[in-house]
Write a protein that holds these residues in place. Structure first.
Motif, PDB file in Angstrom:
ATOM      1  N   ALA A  77       0.858  -1.183   0.000  1.00  0.00           N
ATOM      2  CA  ALA A  77       0.000   0.000   0.000  1.00  0.00           C
ATOM      3  C   ALA A  77       0.892   1.230   0.000  1.00  0.00           C
ATOM      4  CB  ALA A  77      -0.923   0.007   1.217  1.00  0.00           C
ATOM      5  N   VAL A  78       0.296   2.366  -0.255  1.00  0.00           N
ATOM      6  CA  VAL A  78       1.052   3.622  -0.311  1.00  0.00           C
ATOM      7  C   VAL A  78       1.815   3.813   1.004  1.00  0.00           C
ATOM      8  CG1 VAL A  78       0.871   6.119  -0.466  1.00  0.00           C
ATOM      9  CG2 VAL A  78      -0.582   4.671  -1.906  1.00  0.00           C
ATOM     10  N   GLY A  79       3.101   4.074   0.887  1.00  0.00           N
ATOM     11  CA  GLY A  79       3.947   4.210   2.065  1.00  0.00           C
ATOM     12  C   GLY A  79       4.662   2.940   2.452  1.00  0.00           C
ATOM     13  N   HIS A 131      -6.420  -1.775  -6.424  1.00  0.00           N
ATOM     14  CA  HIS A 131      -7.437  -0.757  -6.175  1.00  0.00           C
ATOM     15  C   HIS A 131      -7.012   0.535  -6.864  1.00  0.00           C
ATOM     16  CE1 HIS A 131      -9.432  -2.867  -2.600  1.00  0.00           C
ATOM     17  NE2 HIS A 131      -8.482  -3.675  -3.033  1.00  0.00           N
ATOM     18  N   TYR A 132      -7.802   0.968  -7.843  1.00  0.00           N
ATOM     19  CA  TYR A 132      -7.500   2.183  -8.577  1.00  0.00           C
ATOM     20  C   TYR A 132      -8.417   3.320  -8.131  1.00  0.00           C
ATOM     21  CZ  TYR A 132      -4.793  -0.517 -11.992  1.00  0.00           C
ATOM     22  OH  TYR A 132      -3.868  -1.314 -12.606  1.00  0.00           O
ATOM     23  N   SER A 133      -7.893   4.539  -8.177  1.00  0.00           N
ATOM     24  CA  SER A 133      -8.699   5.730  -7.928  1.00  0.00           C
ATOM     25  C   SER A 133      -8.382   6.758  -9.007  1.00  0.00           C
ATOM     26  CB  SER A 133      -8.402   6.323  -6.544  1.00  0.00           C
ATOM     27  OG  SER A 133      -8.770   5.429  -5.523  1.00  0.00           O
ATOM     28  N   ASN A 134      -9.421   7.167  -9.719  1.00  0.00           N
ATOM     29  CA  ASN A 134      -9.269   8.217 -10.734  1.00  0.00           C
ATOM     30  C   ASN A 134     -10.577   9.002 -10.770  1.00  0.00           C
ATOM     31  OD1 ASN A 134      -8.557   9.842 -12.858  1.00  0.00           O
ATOM     32  ND2 ASN A 134      -8.587   8.228 -14.410  1.00  0.00           N
ATOM     33  N   PHE A 135     -10.830   9.750  -9.700  1.00  0.00           N
ATOM     34  CA  PHE A 135     -12.107  10.424  -9.547  1.00  0.00           C
ATOM     35  C   PHE A 135     -12.326  11.518 -10.587  1.00  0.00           C
ATOM     36  CE2 PHE A 135     -11.086   8.965  -5.169  1.00  0.00           C
ATOM     37  CZ  PHE A 135     -12.115   8.043  -5.058  1.00  0.00           C
ATOM     38  N   GLU A 136     -11.252  12.046 -11.145  1.00  0.00           N
ATOM     39  CA  GLU A 136     -11.383  13.103 -12.150  1.00  0.00           C
ATOM     40  C   GLU A 136     -11.446  12.550 -13.571  1.00  0.00           C
ATOM     41  OE1 GLU A 136      -8.194  15.818 -11.519  1.00  0.00           O
ATOM     42  OE2 GLU A 136      -8.857  16.384  -9.501  1.00  0.00           O
ATOM     43  N   ASN A 137     -11.415  11.204 -13.702  1.00  0.00           N
ATOM     44  CA  ASN A 137     -11.518  10.547 -15.019  1.00  0.00           C
ATOM     45  C   ASN A 137     -10.468  11.059 -16.004  1.00  0.00           C
ATOM     46  OD1 ASN A 137     -13.748   8.879 -14.356  1.00  0.00           O
ATOM     47  ND2 ASN A 137     -15.124  10.625 -14.627  1.00  0.00           N
ATOM     48  N   LYS A 138      -9.246  11.205 -15.517  1.00  0.00           N
ATOM     49  CA  LYS A 138      -8.160  11.641 -16.389  1.00  0.00           C
ATOM     50  C   LYS A 138      -7.813  10.532 -17.373  1.00  0.00           C
ATOM     51  CE  LYS A 138      -6.059  14.835 -13.053  1.00  0.00           C
ATOM     52  NZ  LYS A 138      -4.830  15.177 -12.292  1.00  0.00           N
ATOM     53  N   GLY A 159      -5.331   8.644 -20.346  1.00  0.00           N
ATOM     54  CA  GLY A 159      -3.937   8.415 -20.690  1.00  0.00           C
ATOM     55  C   GLY A 159      -3.035   8.035 -19.537  1.00  0.00           C
ATOM     56  N   ILE A 160      -3.598   7.760 -18.386  1.00  0.00           N
ATOM     57  CA  ILE A 160      -2.768   7.377 -17.238  1.00  0.00           C
ATOM     58  C   ILE A 160      -2.339   5.918 -17.396  1.00  0.00           C
ATOM     59  CG2 ILE A 160      -2.722   7.056 -14.746  1.00  0.00           C
ATOM     60  CD1 ILE A 160      -4.703   9.325 -14.487  1.00  0.00           C
ATOM     61  N   LYS A 161      -1.059   5.664 -17.234  1.00  0.00           N
ATOM     62  CA  LYS A 161      -0.526   4.318 -17.335  1.00  0.00           C
ATOM     63  C   LYS A 161      -0.016   3.859 -15.975  1.00  0.00           C
ATOM     64  CE  LYS A 161       0.804   4.686 -22.198  1.00  0.00           C
ATOM     65  NZ  LYS A 161       1.902   4.538 -23.193  1.00  0.00           N
ATOM     66  N   ASP A 162      -0.232   2.604 -15.687  1.00  0.00           N
ATOM     67  CA  ASP A 162       0.178   2.042 -14.400  1.00  0.00           C
ATOM     68  C   ASP A 162       1.195   0.931 -14.625  1.00  0.00           C
ATOM     69  OD1 ASP A 162      -0.156   1.494 -11.467  1.00  0.00           O
ATOM     70  OD2 ASP A 162      -0.810  -0.431 -12.271  1.00  0.00           O
ATOM     71  N   SER A 163       2.254   0.967 -13.853  1.00  0.00           N
ATOM     72  CA  SER A 163       3.304  -0.045 -13.995  1.00  0.00           C
ATOM     73  C   SER A 163       3.500  -0.847 -12.708  1.00  0.00           C
ATOM     74  CB  SER A 163       4.627   0.620 -14.389  1.00  0.00           C
ATOM     75  OG  SER A 163       5.039   1.539 -13.383  1.00  0.00           O
ATOM     76  N   SER A 164       2.501  -0.796 -11.826  1.00  0.00           N
ATOM     77  CA  SER A 164       2.642  -1.511 -10.558  1.00  0.00           C
ATOM     78  C   SER A 164       2.551  -3.013 -10.787  1.00  0.00           C
ATOM     79  CB  SER A 164       1.564  -1.067  -9.566  1.00  0.00           C
ATOM     80  OG  SER A 164       0.275  -1.334 -10.089  1.00  0.00           O
ATOM     81  N   GLY A 165       3.136  -3.758  -9.882  1.00  0.00           N
ATOM     82  CA  GLY A 165       3.122  -5.212  -9.979  1.00  0.00           C
ATOM     83  C   GLY A 165       4.001  -5.817  -8.903  1.00  0.00           C
ATOM     84  N   GLY A 204     -15.242  -0.871   3.470  1.00  0.00           N
ATOM     85  CA  GLY A 204     -15.389  -1.372   2.111  1.00  0.00           C
ATOM     86  C   GLY A 204     -14.092  -1.259   1.339  1.00  0.00           C
ATOM     87  N   PRO A 205     -14.053  -1.768   0.116  1.00  0.00           N
ATOM     88  CA  PRO A 205     -12.813  -1.796  -0.668  1.00  0.00           C
ATOM     89  C   PRO A 205     -12.518  -0.522  -1.422  1.00  0.00           C
ATOM     90  CG  PRO A 205     -14.553  -2.946  -1.845  1.00  0.00           C
ATOM     91  CD  PRO A 205     -15.137  -2.537  -0.525  1.00  0.00           C
TER      92      PRO A 205
END
Length: 249
Positions: free
Chosen positions: A25-27, A55-62, A64-70, A141-142
């Motif tokens: 998780a973050v941190g 768990h993704y969060s993109n409340f502003e619906n931006k 072109g965001i790419k995620d490289s987590s794994g 909740g999740p």
């Protein structure tokens, strides 16, 4: 499996994914097992497939965001002397878990009575939340807008338990707040959402959380459950402990 889908949907294959293997998780920082400990792969008791939950969060619906987590896993045929396990403890992730708005320090508790697992200990997870910036109740909740109160304990030698957590008697809490008892659990949750929160009602909710019984849920890797109802043990701060620095010897 290589399917992509909702983690909490109706697919029966995913419902058996109970045992956490890795987590971040973050941190969070890197974690290494001790040299004589490893996670077993390939025996009849080991997982046959692995699910990664993100768990993704993109409340502003931006766009072109790419995620490289794994997660990168190193495998070795050299067996370690001890097999490790991960025990999920805390509050069962469900809207029965709630935090009133305007709380500076609201404490939630999850109880694991491991006497149900033949070794006679109790684990209490305490989470302190601040909701001074929220106008409504924060429920468990999740989602990013929800809250979780969970801990993941890495330990060895492994026992066949995946989770040991609890949830409180929400009906008791609604009655302690002067509300009518709901016919169902979700009725009680809706009643909690209708409270006009102030310092008095927040204090009453905190006391009820401390006084109510908890339903403890112990689950194995296949999701089979053993339930027990019990109150929280007396909660007090542990005495300070001095950590010795072996490097000075």
């Amino acid at each position: 499996m290589s399917d992509v889908g909702d983690c909490y949907g109706n697919d029966g294959r995913y419902s058996q994914c109970m045992s956490a293997t890795f987590g971040w998780a973050v941190g969070g920082e890197p974690y290494d097992y001790p040299a004589d400990v490893g996670f077993a792969i390939g025996t009849p008791d080991d997982p046959q497939y692995v699910r990664i939950e993100i768990h993704y969060s993109n409340f502003e619906n931006k766009q072109g965001i790419k995620d490289s987590s794994g997660i990168r896993i190193s495998y070795t045929p050299e067996l370690r002397p001890h097999d490790c396990g991960t025990l999920m403890v805390g509050v069962f992730t469900f809207p029965i878990h709630f935090i009133p708005p305007g709380s500076e320090e609201f404490r939630s508790y999850g109880l694991c009575d491991t006497r149900m697992m033949e070794d006679g200990d109790q684990i209490v997870v305490e989470c302190t939340s601040n909701t001074m910036d929220r106008e409504g109740v924060t429920f468990g909740g999740p989602s990013t807008l929800n809250e979780m109160c969970a801990g993941f304990l890495f330990y060895y030698p492994i026992v066949p338990i995946a989770a040991c957590w609890s949830f409180m008697d929400i009906q008791y809490i609604t009655e302690a707040l002067g509300l009518e008892r709901g016919e169902t659990i979700m009725d009680a949750v809706m009643n909690i959402d209708s409270v006009e929160w102030d310092d008095e009602s927040r204090a009453a909710a905190q006391k009820a959380v401390m006084d109510t019984n908890h339903l403890i849920i112990v689950e194995n890797r296949e999701g089979k459950r053993l339930n027990k109802t019990t109150p929280l043990p007396p909660i007090s701060l542990p005495p300070p402990y001095h950590c010795e620095d072996d490097s000075l010897e």
